[in-house]
Design a protein around this motif. Structure first.
Motif, PDB file in Angstrom:
ATOM      1  N   ALA A 169      -8.902  21.217   9.236  1.00 37.61           N
ATOM      2  CA  ALA A 169      -7.855  21.049   8.231  1.00 37.61           C
ATOM      3  C   ALA A 169      -6.632  20.350   8.826  1.00 37.61           C
ATOM      4  N   ARG A 170      -6.280  20.738  10.042  1.00 38.21           N
ATOM      5  CA  ARG A 170      -5.145  20.082  10.688  1.00 38.21           C
ATOM      6  C   ARG A 170      -5.432  18.610  10.941  1.00 38.21           C
ATOM      7  N   ALA A 171      -6.659  18.312  11.388  1.00 36.44           N
ATOM      8  CA  ALA A 171      -7.007  16.918  11.637  1.00 36.44           C
ATOM      9  C   ALA A 171      -6.930  16.102  10.335  1.00 36.44           C
ATOM     10  N   ILE A 172      -7.474  16.678   9.240  1.00 42.13           N
ATOM     11  CA  ILE A 172      -7.421  15.966   7.950  1.00 42.13           C
ATOM     12  C   ILE A 172      -5.975  15.800   7.489  1.00 42.13           C
ATOM     13  N   ARG A 173      -5.174  16.853   7.680  1.00 37.46           N
ATOM     14  CA  ARG A 173      -3.751  16.769   7.293  1.00 37.46           C
ATOM     15  C   ARG A 173      -3.033  15.677   8.074  1.00 37.46           C
ATOM     16  N   ASP A 174      -3.223  15.679   9.406  1.00 33.85           N
ATOM     17  CA  ASP A 174      -2.558  14.671  10.220  1.00 33.85           C
ATOM     18  C   ASP A 174      -3.028  13.272   9.868  1.00 33.85           C
ATOM     19  N   ALA A 175      -4.356  13.130   9.653  1.00 34.20           N
ATOM     20  CA  ALA A 175      -4.888  11.817   9.282  1.00 34.20           C
ATOM     21  C   ALA A 175      -4.319  11.350   7.944  1.00 34.20           C
ATOM     22  N   THR A 176      -4.149  12.320   7.025  1.00 37.05           N
ATOM     23  CA  THR A 176      -3.587  11.956   5.713  1.00 37.05           C
ATOM     24  C   THR A 176      -2.151  11.459   5.845  1.00 37.05           C
ATOM     25  N   PHE A 177      -1.340  12.199   6.615  1.00 35.34           N
ATOM     26  CA  PHE A 177       0.062  11.795   6.787  1.00 35.34           C
ATOM     27  C   PHE A 177       0.166  10.463   7.528  1.00 35.34           C
ATOM     28  N   ILE A 178      -0.690  10.280   8.533  1.00 32.94           N
ATOM     29  CA  ILE A 178      -0.685   8.994   9.244  1.00 32.94           C
ATOM     30  C   ILE A 178      -1.085   7.866   8.302  1.00 32.94           C
ATOM     31  N   THR A 179      -2.087   8.120   7.457  1.00 32.57           N
ATOM     32  CA  THR A 179      -2.513   7.101   6.483  1.00 32.57           C
ATOM     33  C   THR A 179      -1.369   6.752   5.531  1.00 32.57           C
ATOM     34  N   ILE A 180      -0.665   7.798   5.054  1.00 31.60           N
ATOM     35  CA  ILE A 180       0.475   7.539   4.158  1.00 31.60           C
ATOM     36  C   ILE A 180       1.532   6.709   4.873  1.00 31.60           C
ATOM     37  N   LEU A 181       1.855   7.094   6.121  1.00 34.85           N
ATOM     38  CA  LEU A 181       2.875   6.362   6.866  1.00 34.85           C
ATOM     39  C   LEU A 181       2.474   4.912   7.084  1.00 34.85           C
ATOM     40  N   VAL A 182       1.228   4.698   7.510  1.00 32.65           N
ATOM     41  CA  VAL A 182       0.758   3.326   7.745  1.00 32.65           C
ATOM     42  C   VAL A 182       0.763   2.534   6.447  1.00 32.65           C
ATOM     43  N   THR A 183       0.325   3.187   5.360  1.00 30.24           N
ATOM     44  CA  THR A 183       0.302   2.487   4.071  1.00 30.24           C
ATOM     45  C   THR A 183       1.701   2.093   3.626  1.00 30.24           C
ATOM     46  N   VAL A 184       2.664   3.022   3.805  1.00 25.08           N
ATOM     47  CA  VAL A 184       4.052   2.704   3.418  1.00 25.08           C
ATOM     48  C   VAL A 184       4.602   1.565   4.273  1.00 25.08           C
ATOM     49  N   LEU A 185       4.341   1.612   5.579  1.00 17.23           N
ATOM     50  CA  LEU A 185       4.828   0.539   6.444  1.00 17.23           C
ATOM     51  C   LEU A 185       4.213  -0.799   6.073  1.00 17.23           C
ATOM     52  N   VAL A 186       2.895  -0.797   5.899  1.00 18.78           N
ATOM     53  CA  VAL A 186       2.220  -2.046   5.517  1.00 18.78           C
ATOM     54  C   VAL A 186       2.715  -2.529   4.160  1.00 18.78           C
ATOM     55  N   GLY A 187       2.867  -1.570   3.219  1.00 19.82           N
ATOM     56  CA  GLY A 187       3.377  -1.956   1.906  1.00 19.82           C
ATOM     57  C   GLY A 187       4.796  -2.499   1.975  1.00 19.82           C
ATOM     58  N   GLY A 188       5.643  -1.878   2.831  1.00 17.68           N
ATOM     59  CA  GLY A 188       7.010  -2.394   2.979  1.00 17.68           C
ATOM     60  C   GLY A 188       7.032  -3.800   3.536  1.00 17.68           C
ATOM     61  N   VAL A 189       6.222  -4.040   4.576  1.00 17.92           N
ATOM     62  CA  VAL A 189       6.146  -5.403   5.134  1.00 17.92           C
ATOM     63  C   VAL A 189       5.633  -6.378   4.091  1.00 17.92           C
ATOM     64  N   LEU A 190       4.593  -5.966   3.363  1.00 22.73           N
ATOM     65  CA  LEU A 190       4.047  -6.840   2.328  1.00 22.73           C
ATOM     66  C   LEU A 190       5.085  -7.104   1.231  1.00 22.73           C
ATOM     67  N   MET A 191       5.850  -6.056   0.869  1.00 24.43           N
ATOM     68  CA  MET A 191       6.888  -6.249  -0.135  1.00 24.43           C
ATOM     69  C   MET A 191       7.953  -7.224   0.355  1.00 24.43           C
ATOM     70  N   MET A 192       8.339  -7.108   1.625  1.00 26.33           N
ATOM     71  CA  MET A 192       9.311  -8.043   2.174  1.00 26.33           C
ATOM     72  C   MET A 192       8.803  -9.474   2.126  1.00 26.33           C
ATOM     73  N   LEU A 193       7.545  -9.654   2.508  1.00 21.60           N
ATOM     74  CA  LEU A 193       6.974 -10.999   2.460  1.00 21.60           C
ATOM     75  C   LEU A 193       6.914 -11.526   1.034  1.00 21.60           C
ATOM     76  N   LEU A 194       6.488 -10.642   0.110  1.00 20.28           N
ATOM     77  CA  LEU A 194       6.407 -11.071  -1.285  1.00 20.28           C
ATOM     78  C   LEU A 194       7.792 -11.393  -1.847  1.00 20.28           C
ATOM     79  N   LEU A 195       8.782 -10.534  -1.536  1.00 19.88           N
ATOM     80  CA  LEU A 195      10.146 -10.795  -2.015  1.00 19.88           C
ATOM     81  C   LEU A 195      10.675 -12.110  -1.463  1.00 19.88           C
TER      82      LEU A 195
END
Length: 518
Positions: A169-195
């Motif tokens: 459960a801890r591994a899945i939780r950590d993987a989920t939070f890391i996925t969210i963080l990576v997705t937000v970072l990638v999305g932010g960079v993509l948003m900057m490029l798109l803007l």
């Protein structure tokens, strides 16, 4: 689209993270609140059974009932431990079955080996004949401990499974939070490029075009690029540019026409001024001839003319003189504000002194008394300000009461926008209904037989005051003569030159005939 994907990922990750956190909490609580205490309880249960077995076999071997105290203590510990284990393992039916099985075996063991000794008399020993029974009792106790050992292993397995589940459960939780963080970072960079690509570059281009237009390139057509909102904004700016350009063209045309009209008006005014000057001189020459020859005619043929003829000649001479005065006054009125001395800062006392000097004969003949206060410094034309005071004082001398010497006062007071000058006399006065009429050209309130003049004096005063940025009016509430107020702006330097203006102690009440000219 990017924001939608980010929202979905964040929401899904939040749900998974919440589930994993709940699962971690449940597993941690199971380990801490049930499995670990149950393992400890099983060890305590084994100890309690061992105490019972040791006490019972000691009694069977020696016959000493003191060993039964150990047995009784182990029995009470067993009961307490079993009750606690039933509570702890209430949600673990398999483990609870092991407890029931061990408890049933312990009950059978006690019924077989402990019922008799507990009920028998006290002895000090039972002899060797009890060895077989002691061995049999120990074997039964060992079987119970074997069952409890299995229960302990089951609890250990449950503990290991719970820890494994907790780690998962801890591994899945950590993987989920890391996925969210990576997705937000990638999305932010993509948003900057798109803007930058979709919004900022078209916006920078639009800004450059707008600045080019604001710098003077009004014919530059503004074309929108990028998203629909920016294209719509560019279209609106283009419409505004076209309207402003149209207004500028219209304004330029109007300005050109105004400049042409102003130039034509200036030329016409110059020609009109020259014409008025020349015409006044040309008109005065025939009038002078008419007056001169009429006077010669009266002097030479006065003795042969009757009274009517001499009266006709007098009418002709008077008309010629009045026409000359009217022409001179008209020329003076037309030149106010256009032909003048250099505008400078001066003391109004100087202008008043010159006016009194010009009116010295009239003041002396009328026996007038002039009261004057110190006047301030103003910015204006000396000649026109002298003309202003000369007309005001001249009217006060002219429109005096019969058989009453004129008394004229010139006062000054500070107002918000400069200085207020007040000229008061004790003459015949002016009715309130004529307060505006007296400042109009050629407006006379009396016949020429009563008072001479052309009716231009106060009109000239208003024109002079207007030219200097002030105003002039009649005090309709004053009934002991005439009181006229006028305002003039203060000198630009701010030096009034009359710090004590308005102080009665500085009034000079002397006949004007004795005033020295400037």
């Amino acid at each position: 689209m990017v924001l939608s994907v980010l929202a979905v990922v964040v929401v899904a990750g939040a749900v998974v993270g919440a589930v994993m956190l709940q699962r971690t909490a449940v597993t941690s609580n199971r380990l801490a609140d049930r499995i670990s205490p149950a393992s400890t309880g099983v060890q305590q249960l084994v100890t309690a059974l061992a105490d019972q077995d040791g006490g019972l076999r000691g009694y069977l071997t020696t016959g000493d009932r003191q060993f039964l105290a150990q047995y009784q203590a182990g029995r009470r510990a067993e009961q307490e431990t079993v009750a606690r284990l039933r509570i702890l393992l209430g949600s673990e039916p398999e483990l609870l079955t092991r407890i029931d099985q061990a408890e049933a075996m312990a009950d059978r063991w006690r019924a077989r080996f402990a019922a008799g000794p507990l009920a028998g008399p006290a002895t000090t020993g039972r002899g060797v004949s009890n060895v077989a029974e002691v061995v049999e009792a120990g074997r039964g106790s060992q079987e119970i401990r074997t069952v409890l050992s299995r229960l302990s292993r089951d609890l250990q397995n449950a503990r290991d499974a719970a820890r494994s589940d907790l780690n998962t459960a801890r591994a899945i939780r950590d993987a989920t939070f890391i996925t969210i963080l990576v997705t937000v970072l990638v999305g932010g960079v993509l948003m900057m490029l798109l803007l930058r690509t979709v919004v900022l570059k078209p916006l920078s281009r639009l800004r450059a075009e707008v600045r080019a237009v604001s710098a003077g390139d009004f014919e530059r057509v503004i074309v929108g690029h990028g998203p629909a909102d920016l294209v719509e904004l560019a279209d609106d700016v283009e419409v505004m540019r076209r309207r402003i350009t149209g207004q500028l063209r219209a304004t330029a045309e109007v300005r050109a026409r105004l400049e042409a009209q102003t130039e034509e008006l200036s030329r016409s005014n110059a020609e009109l001024e020259q014409f008025a000057y020349v015409a006044s001189h040309d008109l005065q020459e025939p009038l002078r001839k008419v007056a001169s020859f009429c006077q010669l005619l009266e002097n030479r043929y006065g003795d042969v003319l009757d009274e009517r003829g001499r009266k006709y000649i007098s009418f002709a001479v008077d008309g010629a003189h009045r026409m000359q005065s009217l022409i001179v006054d008209l020329l003076t009125f037309s030149r106010v504000g256009r032909v003048h001395d250099k505008v400078r800062e001066l003391d109004l006392d100087e202008a008043l002194d010159r006016a009194l000097s010009n009116l010295a004969r009239s003041v002396r003949d009328s026996g007038a008394t002039i009261h004057r206060e110190p006047l301030p410094r103003v910015t204006g034309e000396p000649t026109q300000l002298t003309m202003l005071f000369q007309n005001l004082l001249g009217n006060a001398l002219k429109f005096r009461r019969p058989d009453t010497p004129p008394v004229i006062s010139v006062a000054c007071s500070a107002v918000d926008d400069g200085w207020q000058i007040t000229v008061t006399d004790n003459g015949i006065g002016i009715e309130a209904q004529y307060a505006d009429r007296i400042f109009v050209l050629f407006q006379r309130l009396h016949t020429r037989d009563a008072y001479d003049g052309t009716g231009i004096g106060l009109a000239v005063c208003r024109k002079v005051v207007d030219y200097h940025g002030g105003r002039i009016w009649l005090d309709a509430d004053y009934h002991d003569g005439t009181r006229i107020h006028l305002t003039l702006p203060a000198a630009q330097s701010g030096d009034s030159g009359a710090a004590d203006a308005g102080d009665d102690s500085d009034l000079a009440a002397v006949p004007a005939a004795h005033q020295s000219p400037s």
